[in-house]
Design a protein around this motif. Structure first.
Motif, short mmCIF file in Angstrom:
data_model
loop_
_atom_site.label_atom_id
_atom_site.label_comp_id
_atom_site.label_asym_id
_atom_site.label_seq_id
_atom_site.Cartn_x
_atom_site.Cartn_y
_atom_site.Cartn_z
N LEU A 138 113.40 -32.62 -56.07
CA LEU A 138 114.68 -32.83 -54.88
C LEU A 138 115.98 -32.30 -55.57
N HIS A 139 116.14 -32.75 -56.56
CA HIS A 139 117.71 -32.29 -57.27
C HIS A 139 117.57 -31.04 -58.34
N SER A 140 116.72 -30.19 -58.23
CA SER A 140 116.44 -29.17 -58.87
C SER A 140 117.74 -28.32 -59.29
N PRO A 141 118.16 -28.39 -60.58
CA PRO A 141 119.32 -27.63 -61.04
C PRO A 141 119.02 -25.94 -60.89
N ILE A 142 117.55 -25.66 -60.82
CA ILE A 142 117.51 -23.93 -60.80
C ILE A 142 117.87 -23.55 -59.29
N ARG A 143 117.40 -24.59 -58.23
CA ARG A 143 118.01 -24.36 -56.88
C ARG A 143 119.36 -24.20 -56.87
N SER A 144 119.88 -25.51 -57.46
CA SER A 144 121.46 -25.40 -57.45
C SER A 144 121.88 -24.04 -57.87
N GLN A 145 121.46 -23.59 -59.07
CA GLN A 145 122.01 -22.29 -59.40
C GLN A 145 121.74 -20.99 -58.37
N MET A 146 120.37 -21.12 -57.91
CA MET A 146 120.03 -19.88 -57.11
C MET A 146 120.64 -20.05 -55.79
N ILE A 147 120.54 -21.30 -55.14
CA ILE A 147 121.02 -21.16 -53.76
C ILE A 147 122.25 -21.76 -53.29
N PRO B 32 123.92 -30.94 -52.56
CA PRO B 32 122.89 -31.99 -52.65
C PRO B 32 122.15 -32.11 -51.63
N PRO B 33 120.91 -32.59 -51.43
CA PRO B 33 120.05 -32.69 -50.24
C PRO B 33 120.65 -33.49 -49.10
N ARG B 34 120.30 -33.45 -48.16
CA ARG B 34 120.59 -34.18 -46.78
C ARG B 34 120.00 -35.91 -46.96
N ILE B 35 120.91 -36.60 -46.80
CA ILE B 35 120.34 -37.92 -47.01
C ILE B 35 120.16 -38.55 -45.43
N SER B 36 118.87 -38.96 -45.36
CA SER B 36 118.39 -39.35 -43.93
C SER B 36 119.01 -40.68 -43.44
N GLY B 37 119.15 -41.38 -44.57
CA GLY B 37 119.74 -42.89 -44.26
C GLY B 37 118.46 -43.67 -44.01
N HIS B 38 117.05 -43.13 -44.13
CA HIS B 38 115.88 -43.92 -43.93
C HIS B 38 115.73 -44.70 -45.20
N THR B 39 115.69 -45.90 -45.28
CA THR B 39 115.34 -46.48 -46.51
C THR B 39 114.04 -47.02 -46.68
N THR B 40 113.10 -46.56 -47.66
CA THR B 40 111.58 -46.89 -47.85
C THR B 40 111.26 -47.83 -49.13
N ALA C 51 111.81 -26.27 -53.27
CA ALA C 51 112.12 -25.29 -52.32
C ALA C 51 112.21 -25.67 -50.94
N HIS C 52 111.45 -26.94 -50.65
CA HIS C 52 111.40 -27.17 -49.21
C HIS C 52 111.02 -28.77 -49.18
N PRO C 53 112.05 -29.61 -49.57
CA PRO C 53 111.82 -31.07 -49.72
C PRO C 53 111.98 -31.50 -48.29
N MET C 54 111.05 -32.40 -47.87
CA MET C 54 110.73 -33.05 -46.67
C MET C 54 110.61 -34.27 -46.67
N LEU C 55 110.81 -34.94 -45.36
CA LEU C 55 110.56 -36.37 -45.48
C LEU C 55 109.13 -36.85 -45.35
N GLN C 56 108.61 -37.94 -45.42
CA GLN C 56 107.42 -38.27 -45.75
C GLN C 56 106.40 -38.35 -44.87
N TYR C 57 107.05 -38.12 -43.38
CA TYR C 57 106.21 -38.53 -42.34
C TYR C 57 105.10 -37.78 -42.25
N PHE C 58 104.90 -36.69 -42.68
CA PHE C 58 103.73 -35.88 -42.44
C PHE C 58 102.62 -36.20 -43.46
N ALA C 59 103.25 -36.87 -44.68
CA ALA C 59 102.45 -37.11 -45.86
C ALA C 59 101.66 -35.79 -46.59
N GLN C 60 102.72 -34.67 -46.39
CA GLN C 60 102.45 -33.50 -46.88
C GLN C 60 103.26 -32.88 -47.92
#
Ligand SMILES: Cc1cc2nc3c(=O)[nH]c(=O)nc-3n(C[C@H](O)[C@H](O)[C@H](O)COP(=O)(O)OP(=O)(O)OC[C@H]3O[C@@H](n4cnc5c(N)ncnc54)[C@H](O)[C@@H]3O)c2cc1C
Length: 393
Positions: free
Chosen positions: A163-172, A176-184, A295-304
């Motif tokens: 999620l906090h990839s420095p390589i992504r940060s340099q490339m893209i 920071p990622p979008r914080i959903s506010g959902h607490t798990t 590359a494609h961080p996602m919420l856990q709801y699809f468990a994928q």
């Protein structure tokens, strides 16, 4: 390709699957991990049939099958009434349809199997306690920059640091990622601590307004994995912070006592605030590519999320094996993975809103639609995801 290895930043599920996949194709890699020892958090993970297609390609299918728990169904419960809304049977017909099962497994076991495959291969080198800070590239060489240590030189860089990839940060450079506010909150308990009438051999989702509870068996049914989520609108990206049971219970007063009891039985709760990102259409810069949550961080709801990381690994190795200049290989990999992973990212948000957490009329629509689905309907509906080996969108 040159004689240099492929550099894989991050030794999580995605990074190790990548190294294992490359080794299957006879290609050398160096996995560079910041932690001083390689391990996963103590929690469960659901793995769809598409992950089993990957395990086979990565050469770990039989070992992984031995460690998995084969659940009978995915059950959807109304957390307020305590009634079942629907269930998706995962028995013979489901397995025959997709050619593989749906299962659950302890993360540490999944990670260990991939790690063992890497350790067993003379083509994989693992360097722990190496924190990647960025990359550079010149001609046919790429360099990984390591905090306080010498650069590592390779033929390509794969950014799999999550999620906090420095390589992504340099490339893209998209912040920071979008914080959903959902607490798990997660807990793993011995099976005899789980309420007796809920020791189901199923992945069960108790869905309520702005909250849900998930539980399923692990370790041959000896343990249960508990996941509890609530929209607390927190705006800080938290990962694995220990919390009290009282904190987890907050906001669940309105749900059925039977479902509340599940929370009471958990212990050693840890908390995450879920993050994701909008899909993007480019994760390649010359000889550098992103993979998995980088590359494609996602919420856990699809468990994928982990399933997609492993599919990325399979696809990337396949593209390398096809040959050609590294830059073309990486663009081909991206092209084959882009639409599918973006679709899962987007669906993960939608599922959260319309299946896990709806209220009132939206919940009524969910119940109406889902009650009308037959097992065959479910297989057809999920075929794009579970029926694919991830090599094409
Ligand atoms: C609550 C929850 C439940 C989930 N349930 C499921 C599920 O049921 N099924 C499913 O498929 N997915 C699930 N996921 C998603 C899944 O956990 C992730 O998508 C998956 O772990 C991503 O793997 P990764 O290897 O890309 O990243 P990570 O697992 O984050 O691994 C990244 C690795 O890189 C290392 N690293 C980080 N920074 C650096 C650095 N600077 N230098 C070197 N190394 C570094 C880290 O230490 C780590 O080892 C869930 C996620 C959550 C939060």
């Amino acid at each position: 390709m040159t004689d240099h290895p492929i550099l894989v930043a991050g030794g999580g599920i995605g990074g190790l699957a990548t190294a294992a996949g490359l080794a299957q194709k006879g290609l050398r890699s160096v996995v560079v991990e910041q932690a001083s020892d390689l391990r996963e958090i103590g929690a469960g993970i659901q793995i769809g049939p598409n992950a089993f297609h990957c395990f086979d390609t990565l050469g770990v299918g039989q070992t992984m099958r031995r460690g998995a728990v084969y659940i009978d169904a995915l059950r959807l419960m109304d957390a307020r009434s305590g009634e079942e809304i629907t269930r998706i049977p995962l028995g013979e017909d489901f397995r025959a349809y997709f050619g593989n099962p749906y299962a659950v497994i302890h993360r540490a076991d999944l990670h260990r199997v991939l790690l063992d495959a890497c350790i067993a291969s003379p083509l994989v080198e693992i360097r722990t306690a190496h924190r990647v800070t960025g990359y550079s590239q010149e001609g046919t060489k790429t360099r990984l920059h390591i905090d306080g240590q010498h650069d590592i030189t390779g033929a390509a860089v794969i950014g799999a640091e999550g999620l906090h990839s420095p390589i992504r940060s340099q490339m893209i450079g998209d912040g920071p990622p979008r914080i959903s506010g959902h607490t798990t909150y997660r807990s793993v308990i011995p099976a005899d601590q789980m309420p007796q009438d809920l020791r189901w051999n199923a992945a069960t989702l108790w869905a309520g307004p702005k909250c849900h509870i998930v539980h399923y068996p692990l370790k041959g049914g000896k343990m249960y994995n508990l996941v509890v989520t609530y929209h607390r609108d927190l705006q800080e990206a938290v990962a694995g912070r220990p919390v009290s049971r009282d904190e987890v219970m907050q906001g669940f007063e309105h749900i059925a006592p039977r479902a509340q009891k599940i929370i009471e039985h958990g212990d050693n709760w840890k908390m995450w605030v879920l993050c994701d990102r909008d899909p993007i259409s480019n994760w390649v810069d010359g000889r550098v590519a992103l993979l998995g949550d980088s590359a494609h961080p996602m919420l856990q709801y699809f468990a994928q999320g982990a399933c997609m990381a492993m599919e990325d690994a399979v696809c990337l190795s396949h593209c390398f094996a096809e040959g050609g200049p590294v830059e073309d290989v990486l663009l081909r990999y991206q092209q084959k993975r882009l639409v599918r992973t973006a679709r899962v990212q987007m669906n993960s948000r939608l599922i959260g809103d319309y299946i896990y957490h709806p209220d009132d009329a939206k919940a009524a629509v969910r119940d109406h639609v889902m009650k009308g689905m037959s097992p065959e309907d479910w297989c057809r509906q999920l075929n794009w995801l579970y029926g694919s080996n991830g090599l094409e969108n």
